[in-house]
Design an enzyme around this catalytic site. Structure first.
Site, PDB file in Angstrom:
ATOM      1  N   HIS A 121      -0.612   3.561  18.942  1.00 29.01           N
ATOM      2  CA  HIS A 121       0.630   2.865  18.592  1.00 29.01           C
ATOM      3  C   HIS A 121       1.028   3.163  17.148  1.00 29.01           C
ATOM      4  O   HIS A 121       1.771   2.394  16.528  1.00 29.01           O
ATOM      5  CB  HIS A 121       0.460   1.364  18.815  1.00 29.01           C
ATOM      6  CG  HIS A 121       1.686   0.698  19.342  1.00 29.01           C
ATOM      7  ND1 HIS A 121       2.319  -0.324  18.674  1.00 29.01           N
ATOM      8  CD2 HIS A 121       2.407   0.907  20.474  1.00 29.01           C
ATOM      9  CE1 HIS A 121       3.374  -0.717  19.367  1.00 29.01           C
ATOM     10  NE2 HIS A 121       3.449   0.007  20.461  1.00 29.01           N
ATOM     11  N   ASP A 152      15.588  -1.335  17.828  1.00 32.10           N
ATOM     12  CA  ASP A 152      14.386  -1.325  17.003  1.00 32.10           C
ATOM     13  C   ASP A 152      14.802  -1.370  15.545  1.00 32.10           C
ATOM     14  O   ASP A 152      15.971  -1.599  15.231  1.00 32.10           O
ATOM     15  CB  ASP A 152      13.542  -0.080  17.311  1.00 32.10           C
ATOM     16  CG  ASP A 152      12.054  -0.353  17.193  1.00 32.10           C
ATOM     17  OD1 ASP A 152      11.590  -0.612  16.061  1.00 32.10           O
ATOM     18  OD2 ASP A 152      11.346  -0.317  18.218  1.00 32.10           O
ATOM     19  N   HIS A 348      13.160  -4.646  20.603  1.00 30.31           N
ATOM     20  CA  HIS A 348      11.854  -4.062  20.308  1.00 30.31           C
ATOM     21  C   HIS A 348      11.527  -4.127  18.815  1.00 30.31           C
ATOM     22  O   HIS A 348      10.755  -3.321  18.308  1.00 30.31           O
ATOM     23  CB  HIS A 348      11.837  -2.605  20.802  1.00 30.31           C
ATOM     24  CG  HIS A 348      10.472  -2.040  21.008  1.00 30.31           C
ATOM     25  ND1 HIS A 348       9.979  -1.006  20.243  1.00 30.31           N
ATOM     26  CD2 HIS A 348       9.487  -2.351  21.883  1.00 30.31           C
ATOM     27  CE1 HIS A 348       8.755  -0.698  20.643  1.00 30.31           C
ATOM     28  NE2 HIS A 348       8.430  -1.504  21.631  1.00 30.31           N
ATOM     29  N   GLU A 376      -2.731   0.872  15.214  1.00 29.27           N
ATOM     30  CA  GLU A 376      -1.449   0.510  14.615  1.00 29.27           C
ATOM     31  C   GLU A 376      -1.371   0.977  13.172  1.00 29.27           C
ATOM     32  O   GLU A 376      -2.388   1.242  12.527  1.00 29.27           O
ATOM     33  CB  GLU A 376      -1.266  -1.020  14.641  1.00 29.27           C
ATOM     34  CG  GLU A 376      -1.400  -1.677  15.997  1.00 29.27           C
ATOM     35  CD  GLU A 376      -0.112  -1.610  16.810  1.00 29.27           C
ATOM     36  OE1 GLU A 376       0.884  -1.028  16.324  1.00 29.27           O
ATOM     37  OE2 GLU A 376      -0.107  -2.161  17.932  1.00 29.27           O
TER      38      GLU A 376
END
Length: 442
Positions: A121, A152, A348, A376
């Protein structure tokens, strides 16, 4: 953690998926030395193919241009949910590798054995010395190729130090280690080798971090006007996760206000506690979250409902519980909850903003899955002189335009309000207490 010092004018925010696509194509066309793209997936659809063709064209125009793409290996080698078994996006990657004489590298990173247990991610795209950071992947809906879009956050930062840091991490962690096989070639490691790669990569990820070259004295530089201080962060696993810790530190040191963006409401327990403590300190807190209908798993027609469609209802159930429990802070004007909805488009956005000075730009969903399972990253921005305030306020106004403010928990639907199929499934899940386990993976 070392900070990177740049001018505030070197940071630019974009506010629409179409601007994201336009900027992405422009950066591909203008790159001369290197392109590094990291995303959850690069889809085999109209938008994905357009971006890949643009990358091959850039390589044809400038043969010395280095192009490396990193996507989640498991996600890249399956079809869409509900489709028959297939090679997934990898089939397109292999076909284009045969069609073009030029070579670009598409690496598949397997963070966990199966996608449900964790994915790549990491976010961020490098074009020479410009970092384009967004939580978005690359497909039709993220790039607003058709009628629908998925909103986003989008931000470009011009900094050689920052882009060098991102590229160094990707090269060292995935390329030089040979732990991320190419997806656009025929060779594929056998099951035993994949297992060895996975074990080795997990060990490496737990100790990995961004390397930033030393700069001028930060104590002296902090007083300079219009300077922005950026710390690149990476996080993997529950323990010693610097991204998670930086997120908690932000909330804990908030004095005036907090804004949290998350597409799926399921805050980790530690972060939820920090938020409640901030509210008790009198810190005005705003949570902007997608309505259940703005969730990418939402199934509008009940006749098409399947098990995966329960996900948005679980998130809404968690949100209602939170709002009900802390209704007193809403009544006092300290807690503001905004639900985002724009027709059948989806939401998102992720990130945290504190005291109009600190900004966490990240792909992390701020949920238990992101904090424990996925790989992440993020950028912690200290905008000392608040040179970014105008642009981030413009971004915020655009986001809030499609939101509804929740003034009472009764305004959020409960299980009794749901259609028959999701209602029955939710009751069954709660009866066997699977919901506690389920929340860890959402």
């Amino acid at each position: 953690m070392q900070e990177i010092i740049i001018d505030g004018s070197d940071v630019e925010f974009f506010t629409t998926p179409k601007a994201y696509k336009q900027q992405l194509l422009l950066l591909i066309e203008s790159a001369r030395q290197r392109i590094f793209i990291t995303a959850l997936y690069l889809q085999d659809d109209d938008a994905g193919r357009e971006i890949l063709h643009a990358l091959y064209q850039a390589k044809a125009n400038f043969p010395k241009l280095e192009i490396n793409i990193f996507v989640d290996a498991n996600r890249a080698q399956r079809g869409l949910i509900g489709e028959k078994a297939s090679l997934g996006n990898r089939a397109l990657y292999m076909q284009l590798a045969q069609d073009y004489p030029q070579t670009i590298n598409i690496y598949g990173v397997a963070v966990k054995r199966k996608e449900v247990f964790g994915v790549l991610h990491l976010k961020g795209m490098v074009f020479d010395d410009t970092l384009f950071y967004t939580g978005a992947s690359i497909n039709d809906i993220y790039l607003h190729q058709g009628e629908r879009y998925r909103l986003d956050r989008y931000c470009t930062i011009n900094s050689k130090s920052l882009t060098d840091s991102f590229c160094h991490y990707l090269v060292e962690t995935f390329i030089d280690s040979e732990l991320a096989p190419l997806l656009n070639q025929d060779f594929k490691p056998d099951a035993q080798q994949q297992k060895k790669n996975l074990i080795a990569l997990k060990l490496q990820l737990k100790k990995s971090h961004y390397v930033v070259p030393p700069q001028a004295s930060l104590n002296q530089s902090k007083s300079l006007e219009n300077k922005v201080f950026i710390t690149p962060l990476v996080g993997f696993g529950r323990r010693k996760n610097e991204l998670n810790q930086a997120t908690r530190d932000l909330i804990q040191k908030a004095n005036k206000n907090i804004i949290i963006f998350t597409p799926y409401f399921n805050l980790p327990h530690s972060l939820a506690r920090d938020v409640v403590k901030a509210l008790k300190r009198g810190v005005k807190t705003t949570i902007i979250v997608g309505d259940k209908t703005a969730n990418d798993f939402f199934i509008a027609k009940e006749e098409n409902f399947s098990t995966i469609g329960i996900v948005p209802y679980v998130y809404e159930m968690l949100l209602q519980r939170f709002v009900k429990r802390y209704q007193n802070f809403i009544d006092k004007g300290l807690l503001n909850v905004h639900l985002w909805k724009d027709n059948d488009n989806s939401f998102h956005l992720k990130g945290v903003r504190v005291d109009d000075r600190y900004h966490l730009i990240t792909g992390s969903n701020l949920n238990p899955r992101a904090w424990a399972l996925d790989l992440e990253n993020g950028l912690l921005i200290d905008d000392v002189g608040k040179s970014l305030l105008q642009s981030t306020n413009n971004e915020l106004v655009g986001i809030l335009a499609n939101t509804t403010k929740v003034t009472n928990y009764l305004e959020i639907e409960s299980v009794a309000d749901y259609p028959e199929k999701p209602q029955k499934l939710l009751k069954k899940i709660r009866a066997v207490q699977i919901d506690r386990v389920l929340k860890r993976f959402l």
